[in-house]
Design a protein around this motif. Sequence first.
Motif, PDB file in Angstrom:
ATOM      1  N   GLY A   4       1.567   2.454 -18.025  1.00 38.96           N
ATOM      2  CA  GLY A   4       0.765   2.295 -16.740  1.00 38.96           C
ATOM      3  C   GLY A   4       0.964   0.919 -17.369  1.00 38.96           C
ATOM      4  N   ASN A  47      -1.386   2.456 -10.095  1.00 33.46           N
ATOM      5  CA  ASN A  47      -1.506   3.723  -9.289  1.00 33.46           C
ATOM      6  C   ASN A  47      -1.178   5.006  -9.989  1.00 33.46           C
ATOM      7  OD1 ASN A  47       0.854   3.507  -9.441  1.00 33.46           O
ATOM      8  ND2 ASN A  47       1.508   3.630  -7.118  1.00 33.46           N
ATOM      9  N   THR A  48      -0.987   5.043 -11.220  1.00 33.90           N
ATOM     10  CA  THR A  48      -0.873   6.448 -12.514  1.00 33.90           C
ATOM     11  C   THR A  48      -2.300   5.303 -13.696  1.00 33.90           C
ATOM     12  OG1 THR A  48       0.713   4.851 -13.487  1.00 33.90           O
ATOM     13  CG2 THR A  48       1.112   6.173 -11.809  1.00 33.90           C
ATOM     14  N   ASN A  49      -2.154   5.782 -14.592  1.00 33.10           N
ATOM     15  CA  ASN A  49      -3.100   6.495 -15.415  1.00 33.10           C
ATOM     16  C   ASN A  49      -2.041   5.129 -16.314  1.00 33.10           C
ATOM     17  OD1 ASN A  49      -4.812   8.616 -15.123  1.00 33.10           O
ATOM     18  ND2 ASN A  49      -3.847   9.775 -16.996  1.00 33.10           N
TER      19      ASN A  49
END
Length: 145
Positions: free
Chosen positions: A98, A132-134
């Motif tokens: 991330g 926009n991801t973990n």
Amino acid sequence: MKTLTILKTTITLLFFQQTAFSQETKKETTPPQYTIENCVNHFDLDKATKTKVGYQYWFGDKNFTHENTLKMSIVEPGKSTHAPHHHPEEEFFYILEGSASFFLDGKTVVVGPNTSLYCPPNAEHGISNAGNTNLKYLVIKKDLR
């Protein structure tokens, strides 16, 4: 004479209570017996602790290790585990996956995987998910007991 006897009895009881408490405290801080079975720790999401912003998983906490702790944090997009803060322990973050926004003493930088971030003792710092991801990162900290 009766007051003196009561005083001596009270002092004796306090001494034994303090000794017992001291021994209990020592037992609580004694590290576990280390074996190959408890020294190898594979991440298991089912054993992770759910937080308001994702998960945390302790590979080694202050009850297991002598001085250091190792935790993995998983933070959802746009969130952070807590506001910028400071503490007397130095701390490392290592970004696994991330995008992280790292705040240190008034300045911010955005970094990606395979990046380490160092927080000196008492420095104001914070980390949040800038993607926009973990965001998945390790936290390595020396325990000041």
